[in-house]
Design a protein around this motif. Sequence first.
Motif, PDB file in Angstrom:
ATOM      1  N   GLN A 720     -30.118  23.568 -81.853  1.00 21.69           N
ATOM      2  CA  GLN A 720     -30.863  22.707 -81.287  1.00 21.69           C
ATOM      3  C   GLN A 720     -30.826  21.981 -79.806  1.00 21.69           C
ATOM      4  OE1 GLN A 720     -30.483  18.233 -83.456  1.00 21.69           O
ATOM      5  NE2 GLN A 720     -29.810  20.209 -86.198  1.00 21.69           N
ATOM      6  N   GLU A 721     -29.214  21.933 -80.116  1.00 22.46           N
ATOM      7  CA  GLU A 721     -29.754  21.823 -78.142  1.00 22.46           C
ATOM      8  C   GLU A 721     -30.541  22.837 -77.198  1.00 22.46           C
ATOM      9  OE1 GLU A 721     -28.521  19.529 -76.297  1.00 22.46           O
ATOM     10  OE2 GLU A 721     -28.438  18.603 -78.106  1.00 22.46           O
ATOM     11  N   LEU A 722     -30.521  23.547 -77.220  1.00 20.28           N
ATOM     12  CA  LEU A 722     -30.980  24.935 -76.478  1.00 20.28           C
ATOM     13  C   LEU A 722     -32.771  24.801 -76.513  1.00 20.28           C
ATOM     14  CD1 LEU A 722     -28.330  28.399 -76.823  1.00 20.28           C
ATOM     15  CD2 LEU A 722     -28.791  26.475 -74.706  1.00 20.28           C
ATOM     16  N   VAL A 723     -32.740  24.792 -77.934  1.00 22.79           N
ATOM     17  CA  VAL A 723     -34.205  24.438 -78.047  1.00 22.79           C
ATOM     18  C   VAL A 723     -34.845  23.019 -77.462  1.00 22.79           C
ATOM     19  CG1 VAL A 723     -35.891  24.832 -80.062  1.00 22.79           C
ATOM     20  CG2 VAL A 723     -34.336  25.625 -80.704  1.00 22.79           C
ATOM     21  N   ASN A 724     -34.266  21.991 -77.677  1.00 20.48           N
ATOM     22  CA  ASN A 724     -34.222  21.108 -77.238  1.00 20.48           C
ATOM     23  C   ASN A 724     -34.818  21.626 -75.860  1.00 20.48           C
ATOM     24  OD1 ASN A 724     -35.032  17.926 -78.397  1.00 20.48           O
ATOM     25  ND2 ASN A 724     -33.617  17.807 -77.281  1.00 20.48           N
ATOM     26  N   LYS A 725     -33.728  21.769 -75.043  1.00 20.27           N
ATOM     27  CA  LYS A 725     -34.058  21.927 -73.507  1.00 20.27           C
ATOM     28  C   LYS A 725     -36.047  22.280 -73.219  1.00 20.27           C
ATOM     29  CE  LYS A 725     -30.062  21.546 -71.663  1.00 20.27           C
ATOM     30  NZ  LYS A 725     -28.491  22.817 -71.219  1.00 20.27           N
ATOM     31  N   VAL A 726     -35.684  23.782 -74.018  1.00 17.45           N
ATOM     32  CA  VAL A 726     -36.693  24.888 -73.510  1.00 17.45           C
ATOM     33  C   VAL A 726     -37.880  24.408 -74.033  1.00 17.45           C
ATOM     34  CG1 VAL A 726     -37.995  26.491 -74.662  1.00 17.45           C
ATOM     35  CG2 VAL A 726     -35.727  26.822 -74.509  1.00 17.45           C
ATOM     36  N   MET A 727     -38.188  22.988 -75.219  1.00 20.19           N
ATOM     37  CA  MET A 727     -39.383  22.669 -75.652  1.00 20.19           C
ATOM     38  C   MET A 727     -39.225  21.611 -74.992  1.00 20.19           C
ATOM     39  SD  MET A 727     -40.850  24.746 -77.505  1.00 20.19           S
ATOM     40  CE  MET A 727     -42.034  23.454 -78.129  1.00 20.19           C
ATOM     41  N   ARG A 728     -39.186  21.180 -74.750  1.00 18.53           N
ATOM     42  CA  ARG A 728     -39.238  19.331 -73.730  1.00 18.53           C
ATOM     43  C   ARG A 728     -38.468  19.555 -72.305  1.00 18.53           C
ATOM     44  NH1 ARG A 728     -36.982  14.222 -76.144  1.00 18.53           N
ATOM     45  NH2 ARG A 728     -39.222  13.173 -75.445  1.00 18.53           N
ATOM     46  N   PRO A 729     -39.028  20.297 -71.448  1.00 22.20           N
ATOM     47  CA  PRO A 729     -39.098  20.586 -70.271  1.00 22.20           C
ATOM     48  C   PRO A 729     -39.796  19.343 -68.836  1.00 22.20           C
ATOM     49  CG  PRO A 729     -40.551  22.118 -70.791  1.00 22.20           C
ATOM     50  CD  PRO A 729     -40.295  21.306 -71.336  1.00 22.20           C
ATOM     51  N   SER A 730     -40.488  18.979 -69.202  1.00 23.22           N
ATOM     52  CA  SER A 730     -40.955  17.653 -67.873  1.00 23.22           C
ATOM     53  C   SER A 730     -40.069  16.480 -68.479  1.00 23.22           C
ATOM     54  CB  SER A 730     -42.320  17.706 -68.472  1.00 23.22           C
ATOM     55  OG  SER A 730     -43.036  16.980 -68.026  1.00 23.22           O
ATOM     56  N   SER A 731     -39.244  16.436 -67.255  1.00 20.50           N
ATOM     57  CA  SER A 731     -38.463  14.864 -67.095  1.00 20.50           C
ATOM     58  C   SER A 731     -39.343  13.911 -67.581  1.00 20.50           C
ATOM     59  CB  SER A 731     -37.725  15.203 -66.527  1.00 20.50           C
ATOM     60  OG  SER A 731     -38.455  15.282 -65.461  1.00 20.50           O
ATOM     61  N   THR A 732     -40.770  14.371 -66.908  1.00 19.47           N
ATOM     62  CA  THR A 732     -40.773  13.150 -66.099  1.00 19.47           C
ATOM     63  C   THR A 732     -42.007  12.515 -67.489  1.00 19.47           C
ATOM     64  OG1 THR A 732     -41.907  14.025 -64.136  1.00 19.47           O
ATOM     65  CG2 THR A 732     -43.530  12.608 -64.769  1.00 19.47           C
ATOM     66  N   PHE A 733     -42.483  13.740 -68.929  1.00 20.83           N
ATOM     67  CA  PHE A 733     -43.462  13.113 -69.762  1.00 20.83           C
ATOM     68  C   PHE A 733     -42.031  12.061 -70.954  1.00 20.83           C
ATOM     69  CE2 PHE A 733     -44.736  14.690 -74.377  1.00 20.83           C
ATOM     70  CZ  PHE A 733     -45.782  14.245 -74.051  1.00 20.83           C
ATOM     71  N   ASN A 734     -41.003  13.473 -70.588  1.00 22.28           N
ATOM     72  CA  ASN A 734     -39.974  12.225 -71.597  1.00 22.28           C
ATOM     73  C   ASN A 734     -40.021  11.246 -71.274  1.00 22.28           C
ATOM     74  OD1 ASN A 734     -39.901  15.157 -72.837  1.00 22.28           O
ATOM     75  ND2 ASN A 734     -38.169  15.642 -71.468  1.00 22.28           N
ATOM     76  N   ALA A 735     -39.453  11.093 -69.799  1.00 20.21           N
ATOM     77  CA  ALA A 735     -39.025   9.563 -69.315  1.00 20.21           C
ATOM     78  C   ALA A 735     -40.061   8.797 -69.780  1.00 20.21           C
ATOM     79  CB  ALA A 735     -39.370  10.035 -68.182  1.00 20.21           C
ATOM     80  N   ALA A 736     -42.045   9.180 -69.931  1.00 20.14           N
ATOM     81  CA  ALA A 736     -42.765   8.405 -69.954  1.00 20.14           C
ATOM     82  C   ALA A 736     -42.086   7.846 -71.691  1.00 20.14           C
ATOM     83  CB  ALA A 736     -43.903   8.632 -69.639  1.00 20.14           C
ATOM     84  N   LEU A 737     -42.840   9.091 -72.351  1.00 15.19           N
ATOM     85  CA  LEU A 737     -42.471   8.431 -73.315  1.00 15.19           C
ATOM     86  C   LEU A 737     -41.197   7.340 -74.128  1.00 15.19           C
ATOM     87  CD1 LEU A 737     -43.083  11.619 -75.997  1.00 15.19           C
ATOM     88  CD2 LEU A 737     -44.126   9.948 -75.538  1.00 15.19           C
ATOM     89  N   ASP A 738     -39.941   7.644 -73.123  1.00 16.95           N
ATOM     90  CA  ASP A 738     -38.788   6.863 -73.390  1.00 16.95           C
ATOM     91  C   ASP A 738     -39.418   5.522 -72.789  1.00 16.95           C
ATOM     92  OD1 ASP A 738     -37.726   8.480 -74.449  1.00 16.95           O
ATOM     93  OD2 ASP A 738     -36.661   9.496 -72.665  1.00 16.95           O
ATOM     94  N   THR A 739     -40.259   5.132 -73.084  1.00 14.30           N
ATOM     95  CA  THR A 739     -40.445   3.554 -72.080  1.00 14.30           C
ATOM     96  C   THR A 739     -41.171   3.161 -73.701  1.00 14.30           C
ATOM     97  OG1 THR A 739     -43.019   4.179 -71.490  1.00 14.30           O
ATOM     98  CG2 THR A 739     -41.139   4.185 -69.759  1.00 14.30           C
ATOM     99  N   LEU A 740     -41.467   3.506 -74.400  1.00 14.86           N
ATOM    100  CA  LEU A 740     -41.991   2.971 -75.828  1.00 14.86           C
ATOM    101  C   LEU A 740     -41.510   2.333 -76.444  1.00 14.86           C
ATOM    102  CD1 LEU A 740     -45.031   5.803 -76.614  1.00 14.86           C
ATOM    103  CD2 LEU A 740     -45.278   2.695 -76.279  1.00 14.86           C
ATOM    104  N   ALA A 741     -40.379   3.079 -76.010  1.00 17.26           N
ATOM    105  CA  ALA A 741     -38.854   2.822 -77.115  1.00 17.26           C
ATOM    106  C   ALA A 741     -38.677   1.132 -76.970  1.00 17.26           C
ATOM    107  CB  ALA A 741     -38.534   3.597 -77.233  1.00 17.26           C
TER     108      ALA A 741
END
Lengths: 741, 741
Positions: A720-741
């Motif tokens: 899971q960890e490895l796939v997660n890294k591969v499938m979510r490589p954009s820190s900018t996008f991830n951070a933007a999504l986090d703002t919704l929480a």
Amino acid sequence: MSTRSKIVYTLTDEAPALATYSLLPIVKAFAASADIAVETSDISLAGRILATFNDRLPAEQRIQDDLAQLAKLTLSPDANIIKLPNISASVPQLKAAIAELKSKGYDLPDLPEDPQTEEEKEVRARYAKILGSAVNPVLREGNSDRRAPAAVKAYARKHPHSMGKWSMASQSHADYMRGGDFFSSEQSFTMDKAGEVRIEFVGKDGKVEVKKTLKLEAGEVLDGMFMSARKLREFFEKTLQDCKETGVMWSLHVKATMMKVSHPIVFGHAVTVYYKDVFDKYGELFKELGVNPNNGISSVYEKIKSLPASQQEEILHDIHEVYSHRPEMAMVDSVKGITNLHIPSDVIVDASMPAMIRNSGQMWGKDGKQKDTKAVMPESTYARIYQEMINFCKTNGAFDPTTMGSVPNVGLMAQKAEEYGSHDKTFELQADGIVRVVLADGTVKLQHEVEAGDIWRACQTKDAPIRDWVKLAVTRARQSNTPAIFWLDPERAHDNELRKKVELYLQEYDLSGLDISIAGYNEAIRVSMERLIRGKDTISVTGNVLRDYLTDLFPIMELGTSAKMLSIVPLMAGGGMYETGAGGSAPKHVQQLVEENHLRWDSLGEFLALAVSLEETGIKTDNVKAKILGRTLDEATGKLLDNDKSPSRKTGQLDNRGSHFYLALYWAQALAAQTEDAELATQFAALAKTLTEQEKTIVAELNANQGHQVNIGGYYRPDQELVNKVMRPSSTFNAALDTLA
Amino acid sequence: MSTRSKIVYTLTDEAPALATYSLLPIVKAFAASADIAVETSDISLAGRILATFNDRLPAEQRIQDDLAQLAKLTLSPDANIIKLPNISASVPQLKAAIAELKSKGYDLPDLPEDPQTEEEKEVRARYAKILGSAVNPVLREGNSDRRAPAAVKAYARKHPHSMGKWSMASQSHADYMRGGDFFSSEQSFTMDKAGEVRIEFVGKDGKVEVKKTLKLEAGEVLDGMFMSARKLREFFEKTLQDCKETGVMWSLHVKATMMKVSHPIVFGHAVTVYYKDVFDKYGELFKELGVNPNNGISSVYEKIKSLPASQQEEILHDIHEVYSHRPEMAMVDSVKGITNLHIPSDVIVDASMPAMIRNSGQMWGKDGKQKDTKAVMPESTYARIYQEMINFCKTNGAFDPTTMGSVPNVGLMAQKAEEYGSHDKTFELQADGIVRVVLADGTVKLQHEVEAGDIWRACQTKDAPIRDWVKLAVTRARQSNTPAIFWLDPERAHDNELRKKVELYLQEYDLSGLDISIAGYNEAIRVSMERLIRGKDTISVTGNVLRDYLTDLFPIMELGTSAKMLSIVPLMAGGGMYETGAGGSAPKHVQQLVEENHLRWDSLGEFLALAVSLEETGIKTDNVKAKILGRTLDEATGKLLDNDKSPSRKTGQLDNRGSHFYLALYWAQALAAQTEDAELATQFAALAKTLTEQEKTIVAELNANQGHQVNIGGYYRPDQELVNKVMRPSSTFNAALDTLA
């Protein structure tokens, strides 16, 4: 939060499972804004294996049986399930998954090839339940409603997929048995009242063996039928001779994955007929080695590895010799020399036939070139529709996606209706004799004279699903104002039983203004095709197998893929299941990801299903925000298609992850732009702004690592960890999504 | 003896006319015993030419216009006519007949190729009435009832004709225009009340030219349609390219004999497209020489004979060159190098297509070998049914005469209904413009935009024949207890007009227990074929062209020939016409007779027709003896078939004359054996005895002179004395017959 609405998102296998790592965080973030929880349920092959052997694993390795939980949920009116495609495991796939899990430290038993002891038999029986089409039957507590969403159809008309030209002189055709198959032996009856029936084998010596006892409901339809092994083998030989004479390439099309008992046997006969010389010569040796032709000629390659090199060479030489006098065979992978008979899961009729028809009626030869093909489909019940379509294409040319109509499907499927694998009621007979179906009072209802090797099977269909199916057909015909044809063949005993029920249940509805008819398969497909090329839609109302076949066949002509179909299972209990990606679990996509870090899986099916799921939640729980989420998701999907932001097949270009980003962008923009709910608009305005501004950065981050190998730590149960890294490589996008929480 | 019953036996052309010399004396002798006179009516091509030019011939050469007399007779309730097949003359045939008559001392005008003077135009107009399907339309004052007699069907099941195997990989197909043809432009309307309509051409300059004025009855249907010459030529070129690519042989199938105005033009386009290089290069020269491509490439061979040898050689060389880059063409006679495009009368679609389908879908190439073929039939209206049958044979294999059912026909034909040549209403347009059909009050009912070279035609169908046709269909369905399908295509404007009438007129009948339906052509033929292979009969109720086509197509599959069909025309006025030998007039039979003194013509059709004719006479005039004659003739025919006394194709074996002897023998035996009429029994006992005793002698006398050339003194108008000698060579048989008088 017990009143919080819940959508269950399934974790499955291969490409869609990998894509989920990228899509699910987006979905969860957006859904939370409408107070909807998105939970997961692991119904992957590996997950099912582990759950099945929970009792043999140490506590820390045990996992919950999600599939069983999910099956329970389908009986609740609150069910709202997004069901992604999973592996219908063949024996080789199952073995590979077991091996992988064992390598990961799970102490699982091997799959006993030829179970002898009680324990082996018990293990075999447990694994048998995991094989083939094992997930869908337990979840499908409703019939099937599949159609091309308007946005998808409009997109296909504007951006037509390639369609190979058809020549009137094409030699391609579908060949099938004329007698001796299931079709020609089918018998059927309907239970007057609930009761038990016995499936019995009566030997030449008069001894009666009960093969199976079934509890049937009142009004339930039971069919019995068999395929003659002798006639099947004669048929294969005849098709081979015919191809030799005409120079047309030979190709076998079965569904060994789904029809996990009968079709591997059929496949095995094809292997031993094609390679007859080899099996004649080495029969005894192969038996000793444990070669199983039902697993393909690859079984020979695998098992002879234990032999001395010189003996291996001799066998390989003899296999090679076979090709010199047998006709050319269609290849699965001509570069790697993988033929049609290599493994049984490679050529799956419902996917392979549309592909062939879309490809000018041709498949690929060993030289990598397209060639006219004899598509060999022994069982004639459904094979005839492909021949009808081939003749139609020869006469009228390839279908034109820019002008053609649509053939949506309403399929009978609920409560394992017409479960076409019918695994637990399928028997390969060991001796000559009679198979019969007997009521508790001794009345013989069905009877067949069989020979050793024949494949006999029964098939059940309950009354309630048929009733629900008729209702769904009438509803769809009314809602879409489209003619509907019940595909019921007058030459099939089963269909004639169903016809009586359909005619009866149709009387319960006001049919005024509707065009609902009943026709045999050839007539039904012909009428549908004649309408199709005139831009007209026709609902196909079919049994379970045709549901499966047609929801690949027509979508592939209309849309280039069946993955873009909206696939709803209105559950009989009141809930809804939204299936996505009928196009399978795409093992080749995984390969490309691992080798080039590019995932070409298109999550469009997930987008479409989620939109309907959200809308349905909104309606049921009176949740305005959920309805808006659904509607705006549809808008976003339309925009994504229009702007061509679907994944590219080519490494280096936008892939699955990038398309998810654009979906999030467009969805956020649509939510920000809507005026019905100010809170939502405000909430998503910020995200829309960020994503719009960061588009270039995010896409660059998503695409940056393409072109290199990646490690996901497993195939059936990746890390899971490895796939997660591969499938979510954009820190900018991830951070933007986090703002919704 | 004015009350004596009368049967009119027609004298026609070629093989059936020659056979008549042998058969008629037998028929006359037998019929006389029931006080029935058998008279003759000369409707041969030569006879019609002479009658047409009576005013230009000296008194001693003048003959009565038998065809006109016969046409009158059809309007009488007493009509009882045996109609043998006659030549539907093409231009080359007409020319040959004129030449022969001239050589016999008849001072006839030549056929003006390009009439200029008024006299030439008048001569041309007279000859035009003799061309093509000129006899049948004036005699057919009733619709058509064709079916396989029970004895014939039983014989075919017991002694099946050969049927070439079909391969599923066959490349053969029927190709037709997709737009630009008559089918796609057809418009149709029904006259509210009687009135005149004008067919007008409106030029680009606005000038209106009245092409034709028609008086139409109330309820009459008028169609207008055209074929685009440009699209036709594009279509031909495309089919040639396609054959070049696929290696499939090219073959043209038209009906230039019957469709004597439109199809020669279509044929001519095929010639100039196939030989495009030659016509491009020598266009001007060919025009000077009077080459007419509508007469086939043979026209080039003929006309260039006037050129110097070197120039001829150059042209022949260039023609030869064409073959090197054009696809292989089907041959009419591969030994003599006669191609499909040689003369327009060689390949007649309704005969050639069934022959091809019966022959594994193949025709013969220039090497004399059978090959898969593209059957090019530009006009799609009816071509589609052949493609449907070809697809059916690919899928289901060749039809099996031993088990297949039957497709009898009820055809709309009376009063030139749907006269499908529509010769006097067909125009090859000389300029771009508009063709329209206008009512007397100026209302435009039909309108087409056309280009120079386009072929425009109108077609009339009166109301009374349609009404009679519906009646005949219901009668046949009831009498034979067989489902009947009206073949009316929903995509044809004409058929939609007819459909309204059919639905209306069907209401006049009690249809209880009958299965009468209406279906488009593809559906109708498909349903009929699906039933056919399951041994079931289906009456085809069709328009005139399909009548013509289907009464060859199905009989050739079922019986190996259409000549064995019972073909009745129940005349609307109450009489009956009994047509025989739908298989044509068999020019090759004549050739064999002249070269080898063997006539293989089978008079079975005449036997069957005579039996019905005699029976009908018996019923109408309450003549018991006539009824017995009819019944015993049927018995004799059955025995003849059973004993295999039909003519052999091989010289030296029993031929037409011998089969007539056996018919007389069996007929006399049956009459002698019957007990209903003692007088008849006594009368024929002697003859039966003589013929039985003299069988060997007579057969020996009949066969003795086979193998040598004979002189019959002409082809179109042979010498009666000479033919009489050739066709009645057994003095023993002749003497025996004389004893009846």
